[in-house]
Design a protein around this motif. Structure first.
Motif, PDB file in Angstrom:
ATOM      1  N   GLU A  24       5.013  -0.294   1.332  1.00  0.00           N
ATOM      2  CA  GLU A  24       6.324   0.075   1.737  1.00  0.00           C
ATOM      3  C   GLU A  24       6.728  -0.742   3.081  1.00  0.00           C
ATOM      4  O   GLU A  24       7.511  -0.288   3.642  1.00  0.00           O
ATOM      5  CB  GLU A  24       5.862   1.537   2.468  1.00  0.00           C
ATOM      6  CG  GLU A  24       5.624   2.604   1.319  1.00  0.00           C
ATOM      7  CD  GLU A  24       6.476   2.697   0.127  1.00  0.00           C
ATOM      8  OE1 GLU A  24       7.804   2.917   0.534  1.00  0.00           O
ATOM      9  OE2 GLU A  24       6.310   2.914  -0.810  1.00  0.00           O
ATOM     10  N   LYS A  25       6.003  -2.087   3.239  1.00  0.00           N
ATOM     11  CA  LYS A  25       6.517  -2.670   4.292  1.00  0.00           C
ATOM     12  C   LYS A  25       6.616  -2.094   5.589  1.00  0.00           C
ATOM     13  O   LYS A  25       7.482  -2.199   6.575  1.00  0.00           O
ATOM     14  CB  LYS A  25       7.999  -3.317   3.996  1.00  0.00           C
ATOM     15  CG  LYS A  25       8.104  -4.293   2.826  1.00  0.00           C
ATOM     16  CD  LYS A  25       7.169  -5.414   3.004  1.00  0.00           C
ATOM     17  CE  LYS A  25       7.596  -6.546   4.377  1.00  0.00           C
ATOM     18  NZ  LYS A  25       8.977  -7.231   3.762  1.00  0.00           N
ATOM     19  N   GLN A  40      -0.899  -9.720   1.379  1.00  0.00           N
ATOM     20  CA  GLN A  40      -1.171 -10.954   2.124  1.00  0.00           C
ATOM     21  C   GLN A  40      -0.027 -10.679   3.643  1.00  0.00           C
ATOM     22  O   GLN A  40      -0.510 -11.375   4.395  1.00  0.00           O
ATOM     23  CB  GLN A  40      -0.339 -12.065   1.317  1.00  0.00           C
ATOM     24  CG  GLN A  40      -1.560 -12.697   0.246  1.00  0.00           C
ATOM     25  CD  GLN A  40      -2.590 -13.441   0.693  1.00  0.00           C
ATOM     26  OE1 GLN A  40      -2.554 -13.956   2.001  1.00  0.00           O
ATOM     27  NE2 GLN A  40      -3.475 -13.963  -0.112  1.00  0.00           N
ATOM     28  N   TRP A  41       1.124 -10.118   3.285  1.00  0.00           N
ATOM     29  CA  TRP A  41       1.995  -9.691   4.202  1.00  0.00           C
ATOM     30  C   TRP A  41       1.322  -9.022   5.246  1.00  0.00           C
ATOM     31  O   TRP A  41       1.643  -9.127   6.504  1.00  0.00           O
ATOM     32  CB  TRP A  41       3.131  -8.840   3.840  1.00  0.00           C
ATOM     33  CG  TRP A  41       4.117  -8.535   5.005  1.00  0.00           C
ATOM     34  CD1 TRP A  41       5.296  -9.197   5.372  1.00  0.00           C
ATOM     35  CD2 TRP A  41       4.004  -7.274   5.155  1.00  0.00           C
ATOM     36  NE1 TRP A  41       5.956  -8.475   5.990  1.00  0.00           N
ATOM     37  CE2 TRP A  41       5.331  -7.382   5.987  1.00  0.00           C
ATOM     38  CE3 TRP A  41       3.414  -6.209   5.153  1.00  0.00           C
ATOM     39  CZ2 TRP A  41       5.754  -6.062   6.860  1.00  0.00           C
ATOM     40  CZ3 TRP A  41       3.736  -4.857   5.820  1.00  0.00           C
ATOM     41  CH2 TRP A  41       5.125  -5.032   6.442  1.00  0.00           C
ATOM     42  N   MET A  79       8.350  -7.618  -3.227  1.00  0.00           N
ATOM     43  CA  MET A  79       6.742  -8.174  -3.251  1.00  0.00           C
ATOM     44  C   MET A  79       5.902  -7.417  -4.100  1.00  0.00           C
ATOM     45  O   MET A  79       6.278  -6.359  -4.358  1.00  0.00           O
ATOM     46  CB  MET A  79       6.217  -8.114  -1.828  1.00  0.00           C
ATOM     47  CG  MET A  79       6.961  -9.097  -0.674  1.00  0.00           C
ATOM     48  SD  MET A  79       5.826  -9.305   0.839  1.00  0.00           S
ATOM     49  CE  MET A  79       5.844  -7.462   1.096  1.00  0.00           C
ATOM     50  N   ASN A  80       5.018  -8.201  -4.832  1.00  0.00           N
ATOM     51  CA  ASN A  80       4.089  -7.454  -5.678  1.00  0.00           C
ATOM     52  C   ASN A  80       2.711  -7.017  -4.640  1.00  0.00           C
ATOM     53  O   ASN A  80       2.857  -7.363  -3.534  1.00  0.00           O
ATOM     54  CB  ASN A  80       3.607  -8.468  -7.068  1.00  0.00           C
ATOM     55  CG  ASN A  80       2.762  -9.679  -6.276  1.00  0.00           C
ATOM     56  OD1 ASN A  80       2.200  -9.725  -5.241  1.00  0.00           O
ATOM     57  ND2 ASN A  80       2.886 -10.733  -7.219  1.00  0.00           N
ATOM     58  N   THR A  81       1.693  -6.402  -5.354  1.00  0.00           N
ATOM     59  CA  THR A  81       0.682  -5.904  -4.503  1.00  0.00           C
ATOM     60  C   THR A  81       0.179  -6.885  -3.787  1.00  0.00           C
ATOM     61  O   THR A  81      -0.153  -6.652  -2.651  1.00  0.00           O
ATOM     62  CB  THR A  81      -0.191  -5.206  -5.497  1.00  0.00           C
ATOM     63  OG1 THR A  81       0.524  -4.111  -6.216  1.00  0.00           O
ATOM     64  CG2 THR A  81      -1.314  -4.571  -4.818  1.00  0.00           C
ATOM     65  N   ILE A  82      -0.281  -8.204  -4.369  1.00  0.00           N
ATOM     66  CA  ILE A  82      -1.125  -9.209  -3.499  1.00  0.00           C
ATOM     67  C   ILE A  82      -0.205  -9.701  -2.494  1.00  0.00           C
ATOM     68  O   ILE A  82      -0.677  -9.809  -1.414  1.00  0.00           O
ATOM     69  CB  ILE A  82      -1.390 -10.135  -4.520  1.00  0.00           C
ATOM     70  CG1 ILE A  82      -2.468  -9.781  -5.680  1.00  0.00           C
ATOM     71  CG2 ILE A  82      -2.253 -11.406  -3.965  1.00  0.00           C
ATOM     72  CD1 ILE A  82      -3.849  -8.738  -5.011  1.00  0.00           C
ATOM     73  N   VAL A 132       1.510   3.085  13.567  1.00  0.00           N
ATOM     74  CA  VAL A 132       2.127   2.346  12.593  1.00  0.00           C
ATOM     75  C   VAL A 132       3.703   2.361  13.204  1.00  0.00           C
ATOM     76  O   VAL A 132       4.238   2.914  14.022  1.00  0.00           O
ATOM     77  CB  VAL A 132       2.359   3.253  11.225  1.00  0.00           C
ATOM     78  CG1 VAL A 132       1.062   3.488  10.600  1.00  0.00           C
ATOM     79  CG2 VAL A 132       2.757   4.629  11.677  1.00  0.00           C
ATOM     80  N   GLY A 133       4.516   1.087  12.667  1.00  0.00           N
ATOM     81  CA  GLY A 133       5.848   0.917  12.858  1.00  0.00           C
ATOM     82  C   GLY A 133       6.077  -0.505  12.565  1.00  0.00           C
ATOM     83  O   GLY A 133       6.017  -0.665  11.034  1.00  0.00           O
TER      84      GLY A 133
END
Length: 210
Positions: free
Chosen positions: A149-150, A8-9, A1-4, A183-184
């Motif tokens: 980093e998802k 969004q994610w 994925m790109n930054t945007i 976080v997780g």
């Protein structure tokens, strides 16, 4: 994925998957990203406390307005600032500059004297407010890095700092908690997971002057 797409994610996770944990490599990335956060004058008046202990996380839930993400998360990041901020912090920064950059005293001293004078004129309450602003910068940076980093996250102001300080024994370290971010990984049954992001149109929030 790109930054945007990454931004969004991301969303403020309401339920984490308790069976998934972040890797040591991911935690190292977050630690390094935190340490690289921009702060006013580069003084870094912030500390990141990383909690990975289910019993402690369980204790913190009741001091987090009963938000279960604190227990469910792989790790809980607690952003802290000094309970008392002194000239020693400024002195330490300039010693570090000299050590890393080998900058001569004649160049450093005017700026050092300016900062020392500025901080002497501020009360601890004023310094607390200034330091807390730096913690918000770090929180924003961490949220963005998590998205790239998802890594799922949930920034929180809804907690009782005094109780966190007590449970984590922060007072003995001259620290006060100001922000929290579990976080997780998001749970598959998190009701927020697939909802569309609600945002104004960019033209409503951005003013372009040319």
């Amino acid at each position: 994925m790109n930054t945007i797409e990454s931004l969004q994610w991301r969303y403020a996770v309401k339920k984490f998957d308790e069976n998934k944990s972040l890797t040591e490599e991911q935690i190292t990335t977050l630690k390094e990203a935190f340490n690289l956060t921009a702060t006013s004058y580069g003084l870094q008046p912030i500390t990141l406390v990383i909690v990975q202990n289910k019993e402690i996380q369980r204790q913190l839930v009741e001091h987090s307005w009963n938000q279960q993400q604190v227990l469910q998360a792989s790790h809980v990041l607690v952003l802290c600032i000094p309970a008392e901020y002194t000239e020693r912090e400024v002195e330490h920064y300039f010693n570090l500059v000299k050590e890393i950059r080998n900058t001569p005293d004649e160049i450093l001293n005017p700026f050092k004297e300016f900062l020392m004078s500025s901080f002497k004129q501020k009360s601890q309450e004023e310094l607390y407010a200034w330091n807390k602003n730096q913690a918000y910068i770090a929180l924003g940076n961490l949220m963005t890095v998590c998205a790239l980093e998802k890594i799922d996250s949930c920034p929180m102001e809804g907690f009782v700092p005094e109780k966190y300080d007590e449970v984590l024994d922060l007072t003995s370290k001259n620290l006060r908690s100001v922000l929290v971010m579990p976080v997780g990984y998001r749970a598959e049954d998190d009701f927020m997971k697939d909802l569309k992001k609600v945002r104004k149109e960019t033209d409503e929030t951005v003013l372009h002057i040319s």
